[in-house]
Design a protein around this motif. Structure first.
Motif, PDB file in Angstrom:
ATOM      1  N   ALA A 168      -8.593   3.994  -7.109  1.00 32.40           N
ATOM      2  CA  ALA A 168      -8.482   4.510  -8.128  1.00 32.40           C
ATOM      3  C   ALA A 168      -7.028   5.035  -8.075  1.00 32.40           C
ATOM      4  O   ALA A 168      -6.274   4.920  -8.498  1.00 32.40           O
ATOM      5  N   GLN A 169      -7.158   6.599  -6.469  1.00 31.65           N
ATOM      6  CA  GLN A 169      -5.813   6.921  -6.275  1.00 31.65           C
ATOM      7  C   GLN A 169      -5.420   5.684  -5.138  1.00 31.65           C
ATOM      8  O   GLN A 169      -4.021   6.221  -5.931  1.00 31.65           O
ATOM      9  N   ARG A 170      -5.610   4.950  -4.747  1.00 22.49           N
ATOM     10  CA  ARG A 170      -4.474   4.136  -4.148  1.00 22.49           C
ATOM     11  C   ARG A 170      -3.916   3.528  -5.087  1.00 22.49           C
ATOM     12  O   ARG A 170      -2.088   3.162  -4.706  1.00 22.49           O
ATOM     13  N   TRP A 171      -4.581   2.648  -6.166  1.00 26.24           N
ATOM     14  CA  TRP A 171      -3.411   2.285  -7.385  1.00 26.24           C
ATOM     15  C   TRP A 171      -2.127   3.226  -7.986  1.00 26.24           C
ATOM     16  O   TRP A 171      -1.330   2.715  -8.112  1.00 26.24           O
ATOM     17  N   HIS A 172      -2.869   4.141  -8.326  1.00 21.47           N
ATOM     18  CA  HIS A 172      -1.911   5.563  -8.616  1.00 21.47           C
ATOM     19  C   HIS A 172      -0.057   5.669  -8.273  1.00 21.47           C
ATOM     20  O   HIS A 172      -0.768   6.051  -7.232  1.00 21.47           O
ATOM     21  N   LYS A 173       0.370   5.765  -9.136  1.00 16.35           N
ATOM     22  CA  LYS A 173       2.071   5.725  -9.538  1.00 16.35           C
ATOM     23  C   LYS A 173       2.262   4.382  -8.116  1.00 16.35           C
ATOM     24  O   LYS A 173       3.136   4.624  -6.471  1.00 16.35           O
ATOM     25  N   CYS A 174       1.551   3.532  -7.277  1.00 20.34           N
ATOM     26  CA  CYS A 174       1.498   2.672  -6.662  1.00 20.34           C
ATOM     27  C   CYS A 174       2.867   1.491  -7.232  1.00 20.34           C
ATOM     28  O   CYS A 174       2.810   1.248  -8.206  1.00 20.34           O
ATOM     29  N   ARG A 175       3.656   0.633  -5.567  1.00 15.88           N
ATOM     30  CA  ARG A 175       4.300   0.009  -6.462  1.00 15.88           C
ATOM     31  C   ARG A 175       3.959  -1.399  -6.315  1.00 15.88           C
ATOM     32  O   ARG A 175       2.463  -1.825  -6.213  1.00 15.88           O
ATOM     33  N   VAL A 176       4.797  -2.224  -7.620  1.00 14.22           N
ATOM     34  CA  VAL A 176       3.726  -2.873  -8.570  1.00 14.22           C
ATOM     35  C   VAL A 176       2.956  -4.442  -7.337  1.00 14.22           C
ATOM     36  O   VAL A 176       1.911  -4.592  -7.762  1.00 14.22           O
ATOM     37  N   ASP A 177       3.542  -5.456  -6.194  1.00 10.95           N
ATOM     38  CA  ASP A 177       3.513  -5.218  -5.474  1.00 10.95           C
ATOM     39  C   ASP A 177       2.538  -4.990  -4.450  1.00 10.95           C
ATOM     40  O   ASP A 177       1.663  -5.512  -4.115  1.00 10.95           O
ATOM     41  N   GLU A 178       2.895  -4.364  -4.198  1.00  9.01           N
ATOM     42  CA  GLU A 178       1.544  -3.771  -3.763  1.00  9.01           C
ATOM     43  C   GLU A 178       0.078  -3.580  -4.143  1.00  9.01           C
ATOM     44  O   GLU A 178      -0.932  -3.742  -3.563  1.00  9.01           O
ATOM     45  N   ALA A 179       0.561  -2.617  -5.610  1.00  7.59           N
ATOM     46  CA  ALA A 179      -0.766  -2.317  -5.987  1.00  7.59           C
ATOM     47  C   ALA A 179      -1.533  -3.887  -6.503  1.00  7.59           C
ATOM     48  O   ALA A 179      -2.675  -4.258  -6.540  1.00  7.59           O
ATOM     49  N   ASN A 180      -0.547  -5.327  -6.679  1.00 10.91           N
ATOM     50  CA  ASN A 180      -1.510  -6.620  -6.381  1.00 10.91           C
ATOM     51  C   ASN A 180      -1.958  -6.933  -5.498  1.00 10.91           C
ATOM     52  O   ASN A 180      -2.739  -7.439  -4.819  1.00 10.91           O
ATOM     53  N   ARG A 181      -1.657  -6.593  -3.982  1.00 11.64           N
ATOM     54  CA  ARG A 181      -1.827  -7.008  -3.102  1.00 11.64           C
ATOM     55  C   ARG A 181      -3.339  -6.591  -2.664  1.00 11.64           C
ATOM     56  O   ARG A 181      -4.344  -6.673  -2.010  1.00 11.64           O
ATOM     57  N   LEU A 182      -3.360  -4.744  -3.245  1.00 10.12           N
ATOM     58  CA  LEU A 182      -4.741  -3.798  -3.356  1.00 10.12           C
ATOM     59  C   LEU A 182      -5.692  -4.655  -3.765  1.00 10.12           C
ATOM     60  O   LEU A 182      -6.903  -4.928  -3.442  1.00 10.12           O
ATOM     61  N   SER A 183      -5.504  -5.549  -5.078  1.00 13.12           N
ATOM     62  CA  SER A 183      -6.675  -5.858  -6.550  1.00 13.12           C
ATOM     63  C   SER A 183      -6.584  -7.260  -5.392  1.00 13.12           C
ATOM     64  O   SER A 183      -7.555  -7.605  -5.714  1.00 13.12           O
TER      65      SER A 183
END
Length: 499
Positions: free
Chosen positions: A188-203
């Motif tokens: 939850a914290q790692r996704w917060h205010k993350c770049r969209v491409d990086e958030a997709n990588r995390l998912s």
């Protein structure tokens, strides 16, 4: 007034399908849900508000929002038992208390973090326990009589990091409950205010074996929030990866079940087919891992033009290898007898915990969200026929779904390769969206809020909490030696649980 009408009577928000309720309306909603079958998706907090997401039968999302009052809110768990896991996670991360919650034990914070309530406006003090995680039993566990035993997480095997506390009579389990949190990564914290491409990588790294489903759902949520929709061929290219992931994950699960049941020849044949499929797919898709191939607005494949040919090659291999594998599984001496009658998941339990996916389909459920996805039109056919909900039924459903997914991949072949798929450029305006994919173990849903060109908040729902509730419910009466088989057949994943 039914639950849908009750939510829609709230104050509209800037998101058309989300409504704000006051505390009394929220309490009335909880009471109404006790007598309403509205499908519950999940519950989450953003530090200021509590959000509850539902999915009516028309597959359009519907959410209710409540402002926290002095860090508290009326619990949803008296009406939807599985929401107790979400309530416990919310308290561990935000310190928001679910009043009248059915279970208030810690879920992932076992008093070893540098700060308690790390996502609260004012985080709490560090925990005092710097040694091993202490098990906090429920009242039912303390009242049970018998020999106390435990299984996991540090046993030296490959099982998911989850502790199973049990009270046993001889080798028979009388009561069991689990302790998770060992695999918590602070998503939850790692996704917060993350770049969209990086958030997709995390998912794509949330749950091993379900990466394609997570990223497809995340990308759909971002595209929904942007008011955009990818082209039909992009959708079908994503389907190839989704179905290939389903095949490889099911084969891995079947191999694990066969090995645990002592059928090593069957296990080796399952793994041989899996490895053969991955060897054909890797040069075209770009890797053996089914991740990072769905991106917001399109796909990221090494050789998109060869996807149709790949589908044909997979179909040819399947026609040669899959039927003998089915025959081997069904005729292997002792395999059916080893699995028959174990860990029955009844329809009443499925309804209570809200479990979908192949586990539910093995118990007579018809919950496959592919039927509602436009990209599957003309491709998907219901694959069921099992009703007893035993471990043997679950294995049979997985084997049947391998064949069904291979058939879908074959049907997709002639439709692909006409273009490179294309990609739309997304403008990340402020907004919210949801995306849904049918993963190997059931529905994976993402809610994404975009703000200032970045990902502001993410909520993810997968079958993990429901599977864990089912796991705890079916263990009483089972033999201790069968824990691994049961856990594998239900798809219990510590990573997907802990976040």
């Amino acid at each position: 007034m039914d639950a849908v009408a009750h939510i829609q009577a709230g104050q509209p928000t800037s998101t058309p399908w989300r409504y704000r309720l006051d505390e009394m309306a929220w309490r009335d909603l909880v009471e109404g849900l006790k007598h309403d079958s509205l499908p519950f998706v999940g519950l989450w907090c953003d530090g200021t508000d509590i959000h509850a997401l539902f999915m009516p039968h028309d597959m359009q999302p519907l959410a209710a929002t409540l402002a926290l009052e002095s860090g508290r809110y009326p619990a949803l768990s008296p009406a939807r038992p599985v929401s107790s896991f979400y309530e416990r996670m919310i308290f561990d991360l935000y310190g928001a208390e679910a009043m009248w919650g059915t279970d208030v034990r810690p879920l992932v914070d076992h008093d070893v973090w540098q700060n308690s309530m790390p996502l609260a406006p004012v985080p709490g003090a560090a925990g005092d326990n710097k040694g091993m995680v202490a098990v906090q039993p429920s009242d039912a566990m303390q009242a049970a009589s018998g020999t106390a035993m435990g299984s996991g997480p540090a046993t030296g095997g490959y099982e998911t990091p989850l502790h199973v506390a049990m009270v046993c009579e001889g080798e028979t389990i009388r009561h069991a409950e689990t302790v998770s949190g060992y695999a918590h990564r602070g998503m939850a914290q790692r996704w917060h205010k993350c770049r969209v491409d990086e958030a997709n990588r995390l998912s794509g790294r949330y749950d091993a074996g379900c990466s394609a489903a997570h990223q497809a759902a995340f990308c759909q949520a971002v595209e929904h929030a942007c008011g955009q929709q990818v082209g039909h061929e992009v959708s079908q290219l994503r389907l190839v990866v989704l179905e290939l992931e389903r095949v490889t994950q099911h084969l891995f699960t079947l191999a694990t079940l066969a090995r645990q049941a002592g059928a090593r020849l069957v296990a080796s044949r399952c793994m041989w087919l899996r490895e053969s499929l991955l060897a054909k797919a890797a040069p075209v898709i770009g890797s053996r891992l089914m991740m990072d191939h769905s991106v917001p607005g399109g796909v990221n494949l090494r050789d998109t033009a060869s996807m149709g040919t790949l589908c044909e090659q997979i179909a040819d291999l399947a026609e040669e290898v899959y039927p003998p594998l089915v025959t081997l599984w069904q005729s292997y001496p002792g395999l059916s007898a080893r699995l028959a009658g174990l860990a029955v998941v009844e329809s009443t339990l499925l309804e209570r915990v809200g479990l979908d996916g192949p586990v539910a389909r093995a118990g007579g459920g018809e919950c496959d969200y592919r039927r509602a996805m436009r990209a599957y039109e003309g491709l998907w056919h219901f694959n069921g026929g099992r009703h007893n909900g035993t471990l043997e039924d679950r294995a049979a459903i997985l084997l049947d779904e391998v064949g069904e997914s291979l058939r879908i991949i074959k049907a997709l072949g002639p439709r692909l390769g006409l273009s490179a798929g294309g990609r739309i450029e997304l403008t990340y305006e402020d907004g919210e969206g949801t995306g849904l994919a049918e993963g190997p173990w059931g529905a994976v849903l993402y809610w994404v809020r975009l703000k200032n060109g970045r990902v502001d908040q993410v909520f993810m729902r997968n079958p993990a909490y429901s599977a864990l509730m089912a796991f705890e419910a079916v263990l009483p009466g089972q033999n201790v030696a069968d824990i691994g088989l049961i856990r594998t057949s239900l798809g219990v994943s510590a990573a997907a649980l802990d976040g």
